[in-house]
Design a protein around this motif. Structure first.
Motif, mmCIF file in Angstrom:
data_model
loop_
_atom_site.group_PDB
_atom_site.id
_atom_site.type_symbol
_atom_site.label_atom_id
_atom_site.label_comp_id
_atom_site.label_asym_id
_atom_site.label_seq_id
_atom_site.Cartn_x
_atom_site.Cartn_y
_atom_site.Cartn_z
ATOM 1 N N SER A 123 0.841 -1.189 0.000
ATOM 2 C CA SER A 123 0.000 0.000 0.000
ATOM 3 C C SER A 123 0.876 1.239 0.000
ATOM 4 O O SER A 123 1.999 1.217 0.526
ATOM 5 C CB SER A 123 -0.900 0.016 1.245
ATOM 6 O OG SER A 123 -1.510 1.267 1.430
ATOM 7 N N GLY A 124 0.362 2.320 -0.587
ATOM 8 C CA GLY A 124 1.077 3.585 -0.537
ATOM 9 C C GLY A 124 1.301 4.059 0.883
ATOM 10 O O GLY A 124 2.214 4.856 1.148
ATOM 11 N N PHE A 125 0.488 3.580 1.811
ATOM 12 C CA PHE A 125 0.660 3.899 3.225
ATOM 13 C C PHE A 125 2.055 3.501 3.704
ATOM 14 O O PHE A 125 2.580 4.054 4.668
ATOM 15 C CB PHE A 125 -0.414 3.153 4.035
ATOM 16 C CG PHE A 125 -0.316 3.333 5.528
ATOM 17 C CD1 PHE A 125 -0.795 4.470 6.136
ATOM 18 C CD2 PHE A 125 0.259 2.347 6.326
ATOM 19 C CE1 PHE A 125 -0.709 4.635 7.519
ATOM 20 C CE2 PHE A 125 0.355 2.496 7.696
ATOM 21 C CZ PHE A 125 -0.137 3.655 8.293
ATOM 22 N N GLN A 126 2.670 2.533 3.005
ATOM 23 C CA GLN A 126 3.952 1.985 3.420
ATOM 24 C C GLN A 126 5.149 2.719 2.829
ATOM 25 O O GLN A 126 6.285 2.283 3.018
ATOM 26 C CB GLN A 126 4.017 0.504 3.020
ATOM 27 C CG GLN A 126 2.939 -0.345 3.681
ATOM 28 C CD GLN A 126 2.778 -1.704 3.022
ATOM 29 O OE1 GLN A 126 3.228 -1.915 1.901
ATOM 30 N NE2 GLN A 126 2.133 -2.629 3.715
ATOM 31 N N THR A 237 -15.435 3.271 -2.047
ATOM 32 C CA THR A 237 -15.247 3.247 -0.589
ATOM 33 C C THR A 237 -14.634 1.937 -0.101
ATOM 34 O O THR A 237 -14.700 1.624 1.088
ATOM 35 C CB THR A 237 -16.595 3.476 0.130
ATOM 36 O OG1 THR A 237 -17.528 2.454 -0.275
ATOM 37 C CG2 THR A 237 -17.168 4.848 -0.218
ATOM 38 N N LYS A 238 -14.046 1.158 -1.010
ATOM 39 C CA LYS A 238 -13.398 -0.092 -0.593
ATOM 40 C C LYS A 238 -12.226 0.198 0.335
ATOM 41 O O LYS A 238 -11.638 1.281 0.294
ATOM 42 C CB LYS A 238 -12.883 -0.851 -1.820
ATOM 43 C CG LYS A 238 -13.953 -1.349 -2.768
ATOM 44 C CD LYS A 238 -13.305 -2.014 -3.970
ATOM 45 C CE LYS A 238 -14.330 -2.437 -5.008
ATOM 46 N NZ LYS A 238 -13.670 -2.970 -6.234
ATOM 47 N N GLY A 242 -3.576 -2.167 1.806
ATOM 48 C CA GLY A 242 -2.773 -2.383 2.999
ATOM 49 C C GLY A 242 -3.596 -2.514 4.261
ATOM 50 O O GLY A 242 -3.060 -2.601 5.357
ATOM 51 N N GLY A 243 -4.943 -2.542 4.097
ATOM 52 C CA GLY A 243 -5.820 -2.705 5.254
ATOM 53 C C GLY A 243 -6.355 -1.412 5.817
ATOM 54 O O GLY A 243 -7.128 -1.428 6.784
ATOM 55 N N SER A 244 -5.965 -0.255 5.255
ATOM 56 C CA SER A 244 -6.498 1.023 5.734
ATOM 57 C C SER A 244 -7.937 1.168 5.266
ATOM 58 O O SER A 244 -8.448 0.365 4.481
ATOM 59 C CB SER A 244 -5.661 2.190 5.186
ATOM 60 O OG SER A 244 -5.926 2.396 3.812
ATOM 61 N N GLY A 248 -11.545 6.823 3.205
ATOM 62 C CA GLY A 248 -11.859 7.388 4.523
ATOM 63 C C GLY A 248 -10.604 7.852 5.232
ATOM 64 O O GLY A 248 -10.566 8.948 5.810
ATOM 65 N N TYR A 249 -9.563 7.026 5.175
ATOM 66 C CA TYR A 249 -8.284 7.419 5.782
ATOM 67 C C TYR A 249 -7.691 8.613 5.045
ATOM 68 O O TYR A 249 -7.220 9.575 5.665
ATOM 69 C CB TYR A 249 -7.294 6.254 5.740
ATOM 70 C CG TYR A 249 -5.878 6.664 6.078
ATOM 71 C CD1 TYR A 249 -5.501 6.909 7.398
ATOM 72 C CD2 TYR A 249 -4.916 6.833 5.073
ATOM 73 C CE1 TYR A 249 -4.206 7.306 7.713
ATOM 74 C CE2 TYR A 249 -3.623 7.226 5.381
ATOM 75 C CZ TYR A 249 -3.277 7.462 6.693
ATOM 76 O OH TYR A 249 -1.999 7.867 6.997
#
Length: 269
Positions: A123-126, A237-238, A242-244, A248-249
């Protein structure tokens, strides 16, 4: 070598001495083009686009860290001019990052679905470099290191170093302090900001530096907003891979500011 008229004569074979360096070898083009490895089988047409865009982001993040680290270091030494030059370059790069999302938008949701399942749990979160940029800019979140378990030892060390070292905001306050302004408390800082804002003839370089930081902040706010729209256009809205919570996040991050005091200053002027 100069000629009789004082002009420099250039060797017509400039750059060809010995043939030891070429465009491809200098830029390591072969190695670079080997880095786009698709996970889908059979290959999904748009996966190459997705990988390329995100690798390009990481290259720009590396350049931004280079520019912003130098700006921070110079501000910590009390400089005001070259940090503005570095920040200006970062504004231009920021516009490129926003417009790169337009390229992603050429990918339809159907084409993304064809390989999206192969991305999990990536995920881009990472992106460690993205977090480095936030930490360096002043938005330090030690909890990120404990929330994300997939960091390599090198990434963990880099982020820990960014948390411990001064930020751009610390550098800005160092410049103000060197100029004789009080910065120890918020009341002192706002009094200093107002003095600078009300006498740009005398304090123009400091005002310009503050505005450069606001522009840096604004460019990241624009990127976050554009990123939200892109994500909602692709996956609605899936949840994120990465599970975020996905969009919404991302939406929860849009109000974030690196330098809230410089934004609040507008209300006090």
């Amino acid at each position: 070598m100069t000629n009789n008229e004082g002009f420099v004569d250039f060797d017509p074979h400039f750059g060809e001495q010995g043939g030891l360096l070429t465009y491809g070898s200098y830029l390591r083009v072969g190695e670079l083009l080997d880095q786009q490895v698709l996970e889908s089988n059979p290959p999904a047409h748009d996966e190459l686009l997705f990988i390329t865009i995100h690798q390009v982001y990481e290259l720009w993040f590396k350049q931004l860290l280079h520019e912003l680290s130098d700006a921070r270091d110079r501000m910590m030494a009390g400089e005001a001019y070259l940090p503005r030059v570095r920040l200006k370059r970062c504004q231009v790069i920021g516009r490129v990052l926003v417009h790169q999302v337009d390229v992603i938008d050429t990918m339809t949701p159907q084409d993304f679905v064809a390989f999206r399942s192969k991305l999990a749990p990536a995920s881009g979160f990472q992106s460690a470099q993205f977090r480095e940029l936030e930490f360096l800019s002043g938005l330090k979140d030690p909890g990120y290191l404990s929330r994300f378990k997939g960091l390599s030892e090198v990434e963990q060390a880099r982020l820990s170093r960014r948390l411990a070292e001064p930020s751009l905001w610390d550098g800005f306050l160092a410049v103000l302090a060197k100029a004789g302004f009080e910065v120890d408390s918020s009341e002192q800082r706002f009094a200093s900001y107002l003095t600078i804002a009300r006498d740009r003839e005398r304090h123009g370089p400091l005002w310009d530096l503050a505005e450069a930081l606001v522009e840096h902040d604004q460019s990241w706010a624009l990127w976050r907003s554009r990123h939200v729209l892109m994500a909602e256009r692709q996956i609605g809205t899936k949840t994120g891979t990465g599970g975020s919570s996905g969009s919404g996040y991302l939406r929860s991050r849009t109000p974030v500011r690196f330098y809230p005091e410089l934004w609040e200053l507008r209300s006090r002027m």
